[in-house]
Design a protein around this motif. Sequence first.
Motif, short mmCIF file in Angstrom:
data_model
loop_
_atom_site.label_atom_id
_atom_site.label_comp_id
_atom_site.label_asym_id
_atom_site.label_seq_id
_atom_site.Cartn_x
_atom_site.Cartn_y
_atom_site.Cartn_z
N UNK A 235 59.29 -47.42 33.77
CA UNK A 235 58.46 -46.41 34.05
C UNK A 235 57.22 -46.59 34.94
N UNK A 236 56.49 -47.56 34.80
CA UNK A 236 55.35 -47.77 35.60
C UNK A 236 55.54 -47.67 37.19
N UNK A 237 56.69 -48.24 37.49
CA UNK A 237 57.17 -48.40 38.73
C UNK A 237 58.07 -47.27 39.42
N UNK B 188 51.77 -38.37 37.66
CA UNK B 188 50.38 -38.42 38.13
C UNK B 188 49.52 -39.29 37.78
N UNK B 189 49.33 -39.71 36.34
CA UNK B 189 48.67 -40.60 35.62
C UNK B 189 49.05 -41.96 36.20
N UNK B 190 50.50 -42.26 36.10
CA UNK B 190 50.82 -43.55 36.52
C UNK B 190 50.73 -44.02 37.85
N UNK C 63 64.11 -46.11 33.75
CA UNK C 63 63.14 -45.28 33.91
C UNK C 63 63.61 -43.65 33.47
N UNK C 64 64.82 -43.46 33.90
CA UNK C 64 65.61 -42.15 33.55
C UNK C 64 65.80 -41.99 32.03
#
Length: 335
Positions: free
Chosen positions: A229-231, A245-247, A78-79
Motif C-alpha cells: 500500500x505504502x509503495x 496524497x497522504x501516503x 496494493x490493488x
Amino acid sequence: MTSPIAPAPFTEIWRGSLLESQHLGHAVICNGKGEVVRVWGNPEQVIYPRSSCKMVQALPLLTSGAAARYGLTREQLALACASHNGARIHIDRVSNWLEQLDLSEGDLRCGAQKPRDSEVLHSLIKHDDSPCQIHNNCSGKHAGFLTLSQHLGAGSEYVEIDHPVQQACQEAFEEATGETSPTYGIDGCSAPNFACSITGLARAMGWFASAHTRNGRADDAAVQLREAMALHPELVAGEGRACTALMRDMGGKVSVKTGAEGVFVAILPEQELGIALKVVDGTTRAAENAITTLLVSLGALDGNSPSAKSYMSAPITNWNGIHCGEMRPAAGLQF
C-alpha cells in the motif's frame, strides 16, 4: 444506567466569524500490543469498517499460500487493498490479473460502477460504452477474492457469507481486531462487511504496524500488505484522493485507508501505532480532516506538506474564487 459516551468534536467549518458546521466522531489510537493509547469519543462504538479494512480482508490471500502460488506482485497486493478511481492504471492491471487466472469480468461479483477517473469516464461516454465490474472501485479486492477461491477450489459465489473465502476473511478479521464480530452488513461491492468496535479496528491497525516485530505467517502477510500500500499509493486510491496524497507525502512510511461513511485508518510501523476513526455523520471531508490532523499530531506527516494543507486547514472558496471560510480541526483533536 451508564450514559452513552458522546462523540467528540472533530472538524469545524467556519464562514466569516461564525462556526457554521461541526462534525463529531470517535477515534482510538492503539499500540502494537493492542493497548489503547488515546481516545476521542466512545472507543467501544460498534461500526462497519467498510473499505478501511481491505488489508485485513486480504490477509487470507497470503496466509493461504494463494499469493505465492500465483506469483502476485506488490502492485496486485496494493490493488487487493484498494478503493481505486477506475483509472487506466487500475482497470488494466485488474484485467490482466483476471486473465492470469483464466477468468473474465463476468466472474466478478462486485457489480458495475461508473469510474471516478474522468479520462476513462469520458472515453466510455464517447464510445457509448457502459461501465463494467472492472471499473468498480473494489475490483482489485474481488480479484484477490477470486484468486483465493481458485486456490481453495471453492465455488464461484465467493461473496456469500458461508463461502470459504468469506469464512477465511471473518476469521482473519476477528483475529486482527481481537473481537468476535457481533454482526455483518453487505457492502457496496456485495461482500460481507464485519462489524467491530473502534478500538477493535485500531487494535488491528496497531497489529499491522508492529507485525515486523513478530515471525508468524500472518505477521509476514501484514508486512507485505502494508508495504504494498505504502509503495503504490497511486493504486490504492488514485489522483485527487486523500489516501494517495497522504501516503505520498509520508514517503512510504505510513499506510492509510479510507472507508465509506466517514471511516479512516492508519498504520504507523515506525511508531508501532494504529489509528481508527469514524465520523458520526459519515462525512468524507471530516474523516480526511481528522486523520490528517492525527497524523500531523503524531509527527508522521509534515504539517506544511501539500496534503496537510489540503485536508487539515483547507480554505473554503465560492464559485467566484472568493475566500469565504475554512475547514479546520477542533482544538481537542490536536495534541
